[in-house]
Design an enzyme around this catalytic site. Structure first.
Site, PDB file in Angstrom:
ATOM      1  N   LYS A   1      56.262   2.220  -0.031  1.00 13.93           N
ATOM      2  CA  LYS A   1      56.121   3.481  -0.763  1.00 13.93           C
ATOM      3  C   LYS A   1      56.468   3.328  -2.243  1.00 13.93           C
ATOM      4  O   LYS A   1      55.867   3.999  -3.096  1.00 13.93           O
ATOM      5  CB  LYS A   1      56.974   4.571  -0.107  1.00 13.93           C
ATOM      6  CG  LYS A   1      56.461   5.001   1.265  1.00 13.93           C
ATOM      7  CD  LYS A   1      55.032   5.514   1.194  1.00 13.93           C
ATOM      8  CE  LYS A   1      54.534   6.063   2.510  1.00 13.93           C
ATOM      9  NZ  LYS A   1      53.154   6.586   2.434  1.00 13.93           N
TER      10      LYS A   1
ATOM     11  N   TYR B   1      59.099   0.507   5.053  1.00 15.58           N
ATOM     12  CA  TYR B   1      58.605   1.798   4.573  1.00 15.58           C
ATOM     13  C   TYR B   1      58.937   1.980   3.093  1.00 15.58           C
ATOM     14  O   TYR B   1      58.057   2.308   2.274  1.00 15.58           O
ATOM     15  CB  TYR B   1      59.216   2.926   5.400  1.00 15.58           C
ATOM     16  CG  TYR B   1      58.861   4.304   4.916  1.00 15.58           C
ATOM     17  CD1 TYR B   1      57.632   4.882   5.241  1.00 15.58           C
ATOM     18  CD2 TYR B   1      59.746   5.048   4.143  1.00 15.58           C
ATOM     19  CE1 TYR B   1      57.297   6.150   4.812  1.00 15.58           C
ATOM     20  CE2 TYR B   1      59.422   6.321   3.703  1.00 15.58           C
ATOM     21  CZ  TYR B   1      58.202   6.857   4.032  1.00 15.58           C
ATOM     22  OH  TYR B   1      57.872   8.124   3.587  1.00 15.58           O
ATOM     23  N   ALA B   2      60.204   1.753   2.740  1.00 13.51           N
ATOM     24  CA  ALA B   2      60.641   1.969   1.360  1.00 13.51           C
ATOM     25  C   ALA B   2      59.910   1.028   0.403  1.00 13.51           C
ATOM     26  O   ALA B   2      59.486   1.431  -0.686  1.00 13.51           O
ATOM     27  CB  ALA B   2      62.145   1.766   1.249  1.00 13.51           C
ATOM     28  N   THR B   3      59.755  -0.225   0.794  1.00 12.14           N
ATOM     29  CA  THR B   3      59.058  -1.199  -0.045  1.00 12.14           C
ATOM     30  C   THR B   3      57.615  -0.777  -0.281  1.00 12.14           C
ATOM     31  O   THR B   3      57.115  -0.822  -1.416  1.00 12.14           O
ATOM     32  CB  THR B   3      59.100  -2.589   0.618  1.00 12.14           C
ATOM     33  OG1 THR B   3      60.467  -2.988   0.782  1.00 12.14           O
ATOM     34  CG2 THR B   3      58.368  -3.616  -0.218  1.00 12.14           C
TER      35      THR B   3
END
Length: 276
Positions: free
Chosen positions: A84, A80-82
């Site tokens: 976004k 998710y973080a990557t």
């Protein structure tokens, strides 16, 4: 859509998933990759589909949903973080590439709204999601989360103006008080973008290490001794320094005039220029 309505003016990329939750080494790599396909490639595909029409019209607005996971490490949510973070850089790129076509592209962080993503965290449990984030999610479920209307209002603000290439937080940024002069200044700055703190062009100053600030704008004399000593010792060769203390909003412009926050007495000085 184009066949039915003849054109397309606004694209809002809001679809997204958390994907695998837990330590990266234990993630299903296929599901991890699928998360990037949905969050990043899905966003790119939609933008790619509408940009020819927007370019032809020389007008358009694109809003991409990002989030807090884009600007800080987000343990146990690496896919998710990557994705976004990539969405934000993609947003900045599109904004720069299509500026001359009057197409504005921005990303937003909608806040902790209660959606199916919350259910995914609760289902994963504290061992995979992490104890702190899990407990925060339980509290969010109990208290109701952020009002989605806040994100909707931010979208209306962005599609009504000229701001471009920025990541704006619906909850934490002061966008409701920005006027045209603020937007012009922000558009010509690195504010609300992904940048590397290199202690050369971009600085991080920990307010906990600095006493109560005392600034004299006339002449721009800095009385905050620890910072002044640091500046003189490390940057003595520089004629002009720009420091950024991330607290509220830029408050000093090129003519040494205070910006809107001083009028409202809401925060400490965020940015100042220091001559040595």
């Amino acid at each position: 859509i184009i066949k039915k309505f003849g054109t397309i003016d606004i694209l809002i990329n809001a679809a997204g998933v958390y994907g695998p939750i837990g330590l990266f080494g234990g993630n299903d790599i296929k599901k991890w990759t699928e998360t990037l396909q949905i969050n990043l490639i899905g966003t790119a595909n939609c933008a790619h589909a509408v940009l020819p029409t927007m370019t032809k019209n020389k007008a358009g607005k694109i809003i991409n949903f990002s989030g807090g996971g884009a600007v800080n490490s987000f343990s146990n949510f690496s896919a998710y973080a990557t994705s976004k973070a990539a969405v934000v850089r993609f947003t900045e790129n599109l904004a720069a590439e299509y500026k001359d076509f009057n197409i504005q592209v921005n990303a937003i962080a909608p806040g902790a709204v209660n959606t199916k993503l919350l259910g995914e965290v609760l289902a994963a449990g504290p061992e995979k999601a992490g104890k702190d984030f899990y407990e925060k999610s339980i509290k969010q479920q109990r208290e109701g989360g952020e009002d989605p209307k806040l994100a909707a209002d931010l979208i209306l603000f962005l599609i009504s103006g000229s701001l471009t290439g920025k990541l704006i937080s619906a909850k934490w940024d002061n966008w409701k008080e920005w006027d045209e002069a603020d937007i012009e200044r922000i558009n010509n700055s690195s504010e609300y973008t992904l940048r590397r703190i290199d202690n050369k062009y971009f600085f991080e100053i920990n307010p906990g290490n600095i006493s109560e600030p005392d600034f004299i704008i006339a002449g721009v004399e800095l009385k905050t001794t620890p910072l002044k000593k640091h500046a003189k010792s490390k940057f003595a060769s520089k004629e002009r320094l720009v420091f950024s203390m991330i607290n509220y909003d830029t408050v000093v412009n090129e003519t040494w005039k205070l910006s809107s926050f001083l009028k409202k007495n809401k925060s400490l000085l965020l940015m100042f220029y220091l001559w040595i």
